[in-house]
Motif scaffolding. Structure first.
Motif, PDB file in Angstrom:
ATOM      1  N   GLY A 129       0.964  -1.190  -0.023  1.00 54.76           N
ATOM      2  CA  GLY A 129       0.129   0.180   0.018  1.00 54.76           C
ATOM      3  C   GLY A 129       0.816   1.319  -0.190  1.00 54.76           C
ATOM      4  N   TYR A 130       1.887   1.268   0.719  1.00 52.15           N
ATOM      5  CA  TYR A 130       2.763   2.302   0.622  1.00 52.15           C
ATOM      6  C   TYR A 130       3.583   2.652  -0.493  1.00 52.15           C
ATOM      7  CZ  TYR A 130       6.607   5.760   2.181  1.00 52.15           C
ATOM      8  OH  TYR A 130       7.204   6.749   2.037  1.00 52.15           O
ATOM      9  N   SER A 131       3.762   1.508  -1.224  1.00 52.05           N
ATOM     10  CA  SER A 131       4.519   1.629  -2.585  1.00 52.05           C
ATOM     11  C   SER A 131       3.449   2.343  -3.562  1.00 52.05           C
ATOM     12  CB  SER A 131       4.937   0.300  -3.070  1.00 52.05           C
ATOM     13  OG  SER A 131       5.813  -0.396  -2.292  1.00 52.05           O
ATOM     14  N   LEU A 132       2.465   1.666  -3.396  1.00 51.72           N
ATOM     15  CA  LEU A 132       1.261   2.158  -4.286  1.00 51.72           C
ATOM     16  C   LEU A 132       1.309   3.776  -3.762  1.00 51.72           C
ATOM     17  CD1 LEU A 132      -0.887   2.030  -6.452  1.00 51.72           C
ATOM     18  CD2 LEU A 132      -2.500   1.239  -4.501  1.00 51.72           C
ATOM     19  N   ALA A 133       1.151   4.030  -2.561  1.00 53.85           N
ATOM     20  CA  ALA A 133       0.800   5.590  -2.161  1.00 53.85           C
ATOM     21  C   ALA A 133       2.098   6.510  -2.951  1.00 53.85           C
ATOM     22  CB  ALA A 133       1.014   5.610  -0.880  1.00 53.85           C
ATOM     23  N   VAL A 134       3.432   5.714  -2.757  1.00 54.43           N
ATOM     24  CA  VAL A 134       4.289   6.783  -3.455  1.00 54.43           C
ATOM     25  C   VAL A 134       4.185   6.890  -5.108  1.00 54.43           C
ATOM     26  CG1 VAL A 134       6.847   6.622  -4.021  1.00 54.43           C
ATOM     27  CG2 VAL A 134       6.082   5.819  -1.716  1.00 54.43           C
ATOM     28  N   LEU A 135       3.615   5.934  -5.612  1.00 54.97           N
ATOM     29  CA  LEU A 135       3.518   5.985  -7.264  1.00 54.97           C
ATOM     30  C   LEU A 135       2.476   6.808  -7.178  1.00 54.97           C
ATOM     31  CD1 LEU A 135       3.650   5.186 -10.025  1.00 54.97           C
ATOM     32  CD2 LEU A 135       2.021   3.325  -9.549  1.00 54.97           C
ATOM     33  N   LEU A 136       1.119   6.885  -6.477  1.00 63.74           N
ATOM     34  CA  LEU A 136       0.261   7.915  -6.737  1.00 63.74           C
ATOM     35  C   LEU A 136       0.556   9.377  -6.562  1.00 63.74           C
ATOM     36  CD1 LEU A 136      -2.810   5.937  -5.029  1.00 63.74           C
ATOM     37  CD2 LEU A 136      -2.410   6.456  -7.527  1.00 63.74           C
ATOM     38  N   ALA A 137       1.604   9.498  -5.209  1.00 63.31           N
ATOM     39  CA  ALA A 137       1.985  10.727  -5.150  1.00 63.31           C
ATOM     40  C   ALA A 137       2.887  11.248  -6.320  1.00 63.31           C
ATOM     41  CB  ALA A 137       2.965  10.676  -3.574  1.00 63.31           C
ATOM     42  N   VAL A 138       3.718  10.505  -6.711  1.00 61.23           N
ATOM     43  CA  VAL A 138       4.572  10.954  -7.987  1.00 61.23           C
ATOM     44  C   VAL A 138       3.661  11.543  -8.979  1.00 61.23           C
ATOM     45  CG1 VAL A 138       6.197  10.150  -9.735  1.00 61.23           C
ATOM     46  CG2 VAL A 138       6.589   9.485  -7.415  1.00 61.23           C
ATOM     47  N   LEU A 139       2.569  10.606  -9.438  1.00 61.13           N
ATOM     48  CA  LEU A 139       1.951  11.057 -10.391  1.00 61.13           C
ATOM     49  C   LEU A 139       0.967  12.404 -10.093  1.00 61.13           C
ATOM     50  CD1 LEU A 139       0.441   7.644 -11.542  1.00 61.13           C
ATOM     51  CD2 LEU A 139       2.054   9.061 -12.691  1.00 61.13           C
ATOM     52  N   LEU A 140       0.608  12.376  -9.122  1.00 64.22           N
ATOM     53  CA  LEU A 140      -0.109  13.580  -8.431  1.00 64.22           C
ATOM     54  C   LEU A 140       0.638  14.754  -8.559  1.00 64.22           C
ATOM     55  CD1 LEU A 140      -2.377  12.292  -5.765  1.00 64.22           C
ATOM     56  CD2 LEU A 140      -3.105  13.270  -7.681  1.00 64.22           C
ATOM     57  N   TRP A 141       2.069  14.829  -8.092  1.00 65.83           N
ATOM     58  CA  TRP A 141       2.807  16.048  -7.950  1.00 65.83           C
ATOM     59  C   TRP A 141       2.911  16.205  -9.542  1.00 65.83           C
ATOM     60  CZ3 TRP A 141       4.576  20.053  -5.683  1.00 65.83           C
ATOM     61  CH2 TRP A 141       5.989  20.295  -5.970  1.00 65.83           C
ATOM     62  N   ALA A 142       3.533  15.337 -10.267  1.00 72.20           N
ATOM     63  CA  ALA A 142       3.837  15.641 -11.694  1.00 72.20           C
ATOM     64  C   ALA A 142       2.745  16.413 -12.477  1.00 72.20           C
ATOM     65  CB  ALA A 142       4.148  14.297 -12.429  1.00 72.20           C
ATOM     66  N   ALA A 143       1.315  16.211 -12.286  1.00 78.92           N
ATOM     67  CA  ALA A 143       0.013  16.466 -12.793  1.00 78.92           C
ATOM     68  C   ALA A 143       0.177  18.127 -12.331  1.00 78.92           C
ATOM     69  CB  ALA A 143      -1.240  15.666 -12.510  1.00 78.92           C
ATOM     70  N   TRP A 144       0.163  18.191 -10.925  1.00 75.83           N
ATOM     71  CA  TRP A 144       0.230  19.564 -10.186  1.00 75.83           C
ATOM     72  C   TRP A 144       1.218  20.510 -10.793  1.00 75.83           C
ATOM     73  CZ3 TRP A 144      -2.667  22.673  -7.212  1.00 75.83           C
ATOM     74  CH2 TRP A 144      -2.105  23.619  -6.716  1.00 75.83           C
ATOM     75  N   ASP A 145       2.675  19.881 -10.760  1.00 75.92           N
ATOM     76  CA  ASP A 145       3.597  20.873 -10.983  1.00 75.92           C
ATOM     77  C   ASP A 145       3.544  21.120 -12.711  1.00 75.92           C
ATOM     78  OD1 ASP A 145       6.255  21.859 -10.379  1.00 75.92           O
ATOM     79  OD2 ASP A 145       7.155  20.323 -11.800  1.00 75.92           O
ATOM     80  N   ARG A 146       3.175  20.403 -13.612  1.00 77.08           N
ATOM     81  CA  ARG A 146       2.943  20.915 -15.063  1.00 77.08           C
ATOM     82  C   ARG A 146       1.652  21.266 -15.484  1.00 77.08           C
ATOM     83  NH1 ARG A 146       7.050  18.587 -18.054  1.00 77.08           N
ATOM     84  NH2 ARG A 146       8.485  17.251 -16.868  1.00 77.08           N
ATOM     85  N   TRP A 147       0.553  20.858 -14.740  1.00 78.43           N
ATOM     86  CA  TRP A 147      -0.786  21.411 -15.457  1.00 78.43           C
ATOM     87  C   TRP A 147      -1.882  21.933 -14.367  1.00 78.43           C
ATOM     88  CZ3 TRP A 147       0.601  16.129 -16.872  1.00 78.43           C
ATOM     89  CH2 TRP A 147       1.411  16.107 -17.927  1.00 78.43           C
ATOM     90  N   ILE A 148      -1.849  21.498 -13.316  1.00 75.99           N
ATOM     91  CA  ILE A 148      -2.978  21.710 -12.488  1.00 75.99           C
ATOM     92  C   ILE A 148      -3.114  23.011 -12.056  1.00 75.99           C
ATOM     93  CG2 ILE A 148      -4.638  21.198 -10.314  1.00 75.99           C
ATOM     94  CD1 ILE A 148      -3.670  18.193 -10.791  1.00 75.99           C
ATOM     95  N   TRP A 149      -1.785  23.580 -11.567  1.00 80.46           N
ATOM     96  CA  TRP A 149      -1.698  24.806 -11.022  1.00 80.46           C
ATOM     97  C   TRP A 149      -1.900  25.988 -11.989  1.00 80.46           C
ATOM     98  CZ3 TRP A 149       1.844  28.633 -12.362  1.00 80.46           C
ATOM     99  CH2 TRP A 149       2.573  28.451 -13.381  1.00 80.46           C
ATOM    100  N   ARG A 150      -1.860  25.721 -13.220  1.00 79.62           N
ATOM    101  CA  ARG A 150      -2.173  26.675 -14.319  1.00 79.62           C
ATOM    102  C   ARG A 150      -3.564  26.789 -14.582  1.00 79.62           C
ATOM    103  NH1 ARG A 150       2.812  26.975 -17.430  1.00 79.62           N
ATOM    104  NH2 ARG A 150       4.042  25.337 -17.442  1.00 79.62           N
ATOM    105  N   THR A 151      -4.523  25.972 -14.025  1.00 81.42           N
ATOM    106  CA  THR A 151      -6.025  26.066 -14.559  1.00 81.42           C
ATOM    107  C   THR A 151      -6.606  27.278 -13.948  1.00 81.42           C
ATOM    108  OG1 THR A 151      -6.454  24.877 -12.574  1.00 81.42           O
ATOM    109  CG2 THR A 151      -6.153  23.630 -14.696  1.00 81.42           C
ATOM    110  N   SER A 152      -7.416  27.733 -14.509  1.00 85.55           N
ATOM    111  CA  SER A 152      -8.155  29.186 -14.100  1.00 85.55           C
ATOM    112  C   SER A 152      -8.382  29.180 -12.545  1.00 85.55           C
ATOM    113  CB  SER A 152      -9.177  29.652 -15.166  1.00 85.55           C
ATOM    114  OG  SER A 152     -10.193  28.691 -15.048  1.00 85.55           O
TER     115      SER A 152
END
Length: 218
Positions: A38-61
């Motif tokens: 579960g922790y390994s899965l959490a790390v993977l999800l955290a990486v994907l969430l951070w990548a999405a936030w860092d590149r796209w989500i923060w730009r949304t209106s």
């Protein structure tokens, strides 16, 4: 990069802790092998969430309305450069000229390149930052074209811009160099693409209609 790892580990830790709390509250017996997965899965999800936030989500209106989020100024900007340098022998000044500022930006970082006809390879930022309170500021290194080297040697400098509009549609600023020269920069046109050199930047604005409202001593 160090901060990225800390963010990811923190997110993963919170998710994993949530798993433990849910299991404990339900009265189930903890299986540590399952928790490790579960922790390994959490790390993977955290990486994907951070990548999405860092590149796209923060730009949304919607997210851009938050005051602690840096304004989105990414893309290629067209404007003018006005040098305050005066030739000591003739006391003549340099005419205004076109300039292109390329901003590559994620939530966690920003870099810039400034192109003019005499610095077509660009002056690139060594350190840059964007905030709502202070605008865009950066330290840069300028490497002029060989043909311009007699009048413009390699030099370092700094620039600071005030940002206007929401979303940002105008950047006004000043620059200083280690050769005791200074000037003004104003950018009012913007394209979403990031140009790699002066010619590509010029083509971006020649090919499309307006989207939004060296000098040798610069």
């Amino acid at each position: 990069m160090k901060y990225h790892r800390l963010y990811i580990q923190a997110i993963a830790g919170v998710v994993a802790l949530g798993f433990v709390i849910v299991i404990w509250a339900s009265g189930l017996k903890a299986d540590w092998k399952w928790l490790f997965r579960g922790y390994s899965l959490a790390v993977l999800l955290a990486v994907l969430l951070w990548a999405a936030w860092d590149r796209w989500i923060w730009r949304t209106s919607l997210v851009q309305r938050m005051q602690f989020i840096p304004p989105d100024v990414a893309g290629t900007w067209k404007g003018m450069l006005r040098s305050h340098w005066t030739a000591p022998d003739t006391e003549t000044t340099i005419p205004e000229k076109d300039a292109y500022l390329v901003v590559r930006q994620t939530f966690s970082g920003v870099s810039t390149m400034l192109f003019t006809d005499e610095s077509q390879s660009g002056s690139y930022s060594l350190l840059a930052k964007v905030t709502r309170a202070n605008g865009l500021s950066y330290l840069y290194l300028n490497e002029p074209e060989m043909k311009a080297n007699e009048g413009s040697q390699m030099h370092r400098g700094a620039a600071m811009f005030r940002l206007s509009g929401s979303p940002v549609d105008t950047m006004r600023g000043r620059y200083w160099t280690d050769r005791d020269t200074k000037g003004e920069l104003v950018f009012k046109e913007r394209r979403s693409e990031c140009a790699d050199d002066y010619r590509m930047a010029a083509r971006l604005f020649d090919a499309h209609p307006r989207e939004s409202p060296n000098t040798d001593r610069g």
